[in-house]
Enzyme design. Sequence first.
Site, PDB file in Angstrom:
ATOM      1  N   ARG A  45      12.666  -4.157   8.801  1.00 44.41           N
ATOM      2  CA  ARG A  45      12.337  -3.942   7.704  1.00 44.41           C
ATOM      3  C   ARG A  45      12.179  -2.588   8.197  1.00 44.41           C
ATOM      4  O   ARG A  45      11.338  -2.717   8.209  1.00 44.41           O
ATOM      5  CB  ARG A  45      11.885  -4.861   6.550  1.00 44.41           C
ATOM      6  CG  ARG A  45      11.656  -3.617   5.188  1.00 44.41           C
ATOM      7  CD  ARG A  45      11.108  -4.250   4.264  1.00 44.41           C
ATOM      8  NE  ARG A  45       9.475  -4.880   4.899  1.00 44.41           N
ATOM      9  CZ  ARG A  45       8.591  -4.377   4.301  1.00 44.41           C
ATOM     10  NH1 ARG A  45       8.911  -2.823   3.713  1.00 44.41           N
ATOM     11  NH2 ARG A  45       7.373  -4.338   4.547  1.00 44.41           N
TER      12      ARG A  45
ATOM     13  N   HIS B 203       3.482  -6.205  11.393  1.00 45.41           N
ATOM     14  CA  HIS B 203       3.036  -5.258  11.263  1.00 45.41           C
ATOM     15  C   HIS B 203       2.015  -4.834  12.681  1.00 45.41           C
ATOM     16  O   HIS B 203       1.193  -5.889  12.579  1.00 45.41           O
ATOM     17  CB  HIS B 203       2.869  -5.165   9.685  1.00 45.41           C
ATOM     18  CG  HIS B 203       2.448  -3.875   9.549  1.00 45.41           C
ATOM     19  ND1 HIS B 203       1.435  -2.498  10.060  1.00 45.41           N
ATOM     20  CD2 HIS B 203       2.724  -2.875   8.628  1.00 45.41           C
ATOM     21  CE1 HIS B 203       1.733  -1.311   9.169  1.00 45.41           C
ATOM     22  NE2 HIS B 203       2.258  -1.842   8.207  1.00 45.41           N
TER      23      HIS B 203
ATOM     24  N   GLN C 281       0.475  -1.076  -0.339  1.00 47.36           N
ATOM     25  CA  GLN C 281       0.028  -0.136  -0.090  1.00 47.36           C
ATOM     26  C   GLN C 281       1.016   1.030  -0.047  1.00 47.36           C
ATOM     27  O   GLN C 281       0.716   2.347  -1.254  1.00 47.36           O
ATOM     28  CB  GLN C 281      -0.730   0.105   1.168  1.00 47.36           C
ATOM     29  CG  GLN C 281      -1.820  -0.674   1.091  1.00 47.36           C
ATOM     30  CD  GLN C 281      -2.829  -1.007   2.633  1.00 47.36           C
ATOM     31  OE1 GLN C 281      -2.308  -0.105   3.742  1.00 47.36           O
ATOM     32  NE2 GLN C 281      -3.361  -1.852   2.657  1.00 47.36           N
TER      33      GLN C 281
ATOM     34  N   HIS D 233       3.835 -10.341   8.341  1.00 50.68           N
ATOM     35  CA  HIS D 233       3.869  -8.946   7.664  1.00 50.68           C
ATOM     36  C   HIS D 233       4.857  -9.538   6.297  1.00 50.68           C
ATOM     37  O   HIS D 233       4.543  -9.476   5.207  1.00 50.68           O
ATOM     38  CB  HIS D 233       3.754  -8.006   7.942  1.00 50.68           C
ATOM     39  CG  HIS D 233       3.459  -7.050   6.993  1.00 50.68           C
ATOM     40  ND1 HIS D 233       2.766  -6.356   5.843  1.00 50.68           N
ATOM     41  CD2 HIS D 233       4.162  -5.402   6.197  1.00 50.68           C
ATOM     42  CE1 HIS D 233       3.300  -5.387   4.946  1.00 50.68           C
ATOM     43  NE2 HIS D 233       4.051  -5.128   5.607  1.00 50.68           N
TER      44      HIS D 233
ATOM     45  N   ARG E  94       9.044  -0.373  12.910  1.00 51.69           N
ATOM     46  CA  ARG E  94       7.342  -1.515  12.709  1.00 51.69           C
ATOM     47  C   ARG E  94       7.328  -2.419  14.325  1.00 51.69           C
ATOM     48  O   ARG E  94       6.639  -2.466  15.162  1.00 51.69           O
ATOM     49  CB  ARG E  94       7.508  -2.470  11.782  1.00 51.69           C
ATOM     50  CG  ARG E  94       6.526  -0.687  10.257  1.00 51.69           C
ATOM     51  CD  ARG E  94       6.333  -2.232   9.409  1.00 51.69           C
ATOM     52  NE  ARG E  94       6.302  -1.393   7.671  1.00 51.69           N
ATOM     53  CZ  ARG E  94       6.359  -1.939   6.932  1.00 51.69           C
ATOM     54  NH1 ARG E  94       6.858  -2.946   6.502  1.00 51.69           N
ATOM     55  NH2 ARG E  94       5.756  -0.822   6.500  1.00 51.69           N
TER      56      ARG E  94
ATOM     57  N   GLU F 145       7.368   7.882   6.593  1.00 53.58           N
ATOM     58  CA  GLU F 145       6.586   6.608   7.247  1.00 53.58           C
ATOM     59  C   GLU F 145       6.853   6.342   8.067  1.00 53.58           C
ATOM     60  O   GLU F 145       8.282   7.272   8.955  1.00 53.58           O
ATOM     61  CB  GLU F 145       6.429   5.292   6.104  1.00 53.58           C
ATOM     62  CG  GLU F 145       5.813   5.469   5.241  1.00 53.58           C
ATOM     63  CD  GLU F 145       4.890   4.205   4.416  1.00 53.58           C
ATOM     64  OE1 GLU F 145       4.233   4.175   3.661  1.00 53.58           O
ATOM     65  OE2 GLU F 145       6.899   3.747   4.252  1.00 53.58           O
TER      66      GLU F 145
END
Length: 489
Positions: A370, A227, A46, A335, A274, A114
């Site tokens: 990540r 996630h 996304q 995730h 995350r 982000e």
Amino acid sequence: MKKQYDVIIAGAGVAGLYAALNLPGSLRVLMVCKRELTLSNSALAQGGVAAVVDTTHDNYKLHIADTLIAGGYKNNLAALEVLVKEGPGDVLHLLSLGVDFDEDSSGNIQMTLEGGHSRRRILHHKDNTGWEIVNKLIERVKALPNVDIHENAQLCSLQKAADGFWGFLFEKGEMAPVFAPYVILATGGIGRVYQYTTNSAIATGDGITFASDMGARIKNLSLVQFHPTVFATAPGGERFLISEAVRGEGAVLLNCDGERFMHRYDEREELAPRDVVSGAIMQEARRTGSDKFYLNISFKDTDYLKNRFPNIYARCLQEGVDITRDKIPIFPCQHYLMGGIDVDLHSKTTIDGLYACGECSHTGVHGLNRLASNSLLEALVFSRRAAADIARQAKPGYQPMSEPSPIRTEGIPIPSGLRTEIRDIMQSCHFVVPNPAAAREGLGRVERIRGMLSSGSFAVTPEYVEVKSLATVASIILREASGQEENRS
């Protein structure tokens, strides 16, 4: 289908598609897609793709630093420098391939922020970036005369021969051998080894299992990313993601009492990486005695939210949640995979002629965790590098000298319920907070399943291949997580 090619690409996400586009037109290429072309983890992405394309407000050193922080400084620095420095060229190349990144009112590429990023460097297409990139790449690959695309075709076996590889492809109810001197594994993640995942139905770790069975080095498979913001009440195994970009645009996390809590755990609050946010949610759950958590962005302008996050708005509405008015129920969920088939800077595995790129590979760029939106970048950069390395060596039109070893097409069907059992084990034994004792207990149960599947009594079918892959992946993960095979870089 021909019986021999120059390159076999297993997987049709961004890594597989971009590799095909970068291979010379003189090479005969077979692209194997387990289901339809548009079903991949790439298509579900996304948020966007991270790249330093605005060198006025950003630079390579900042992107590298952010990635190192998120990865606990356990990243492969050489691979990370390749990723960050070469990545912008690949991302801008997507523009020439027709990818429609969002623009601001002045016609400049619009970038979002982000978690874990110190600058706005995420290029996006609303909240459907992966879908946009995949579909534009599919159009280009379909136009290549040297590429044969086989949808709804499953690779059920991969054998190393002296002069290349023999694969067995199950298609339209029949199993057939196919040869190539080079193979690119771009088979994606392992999410279906978990009870709850954001991954697509094809993410069963087949490529990792093929590589492991041939003796390739597998590294850091226990580094699984959970996630923090996944819609919490969606039914079934596949749950839909609430993009990192929602927090990047100002959304806040709330506990069961409707209170913000991230300040208790990290000064970056909602914009922490995350693993930090997921860990904080688990700690807050213990503190409050509740697993009810929410993401709230309803205070933003209604039209802005509908335009910026149309997919998330529509999906939440299907579940009875209007993000322009309601809080979004969320909880951590499997995730992504940071480990995988170990590769060098050219995506070469430890087996001659075998390459891996995308989520099934381990380049080391992500370290322990990540950084958001680095995955599509990794898929682009290292699939192009794989294609370039093959192009330097390949001799078009090579004819095989070897013969494949037969595989079992007759035998008893596997027992029912094995997928569910494996997923229950993984969900309870290797979730957000590591638990070596639970991992050791789960490992024994998974090893028994794996041993039974390897007994030689079962027919090699697509179902058998996927369940064996889940058992293999679970076994490697739990062995590492229990401390019986420490393999962290």
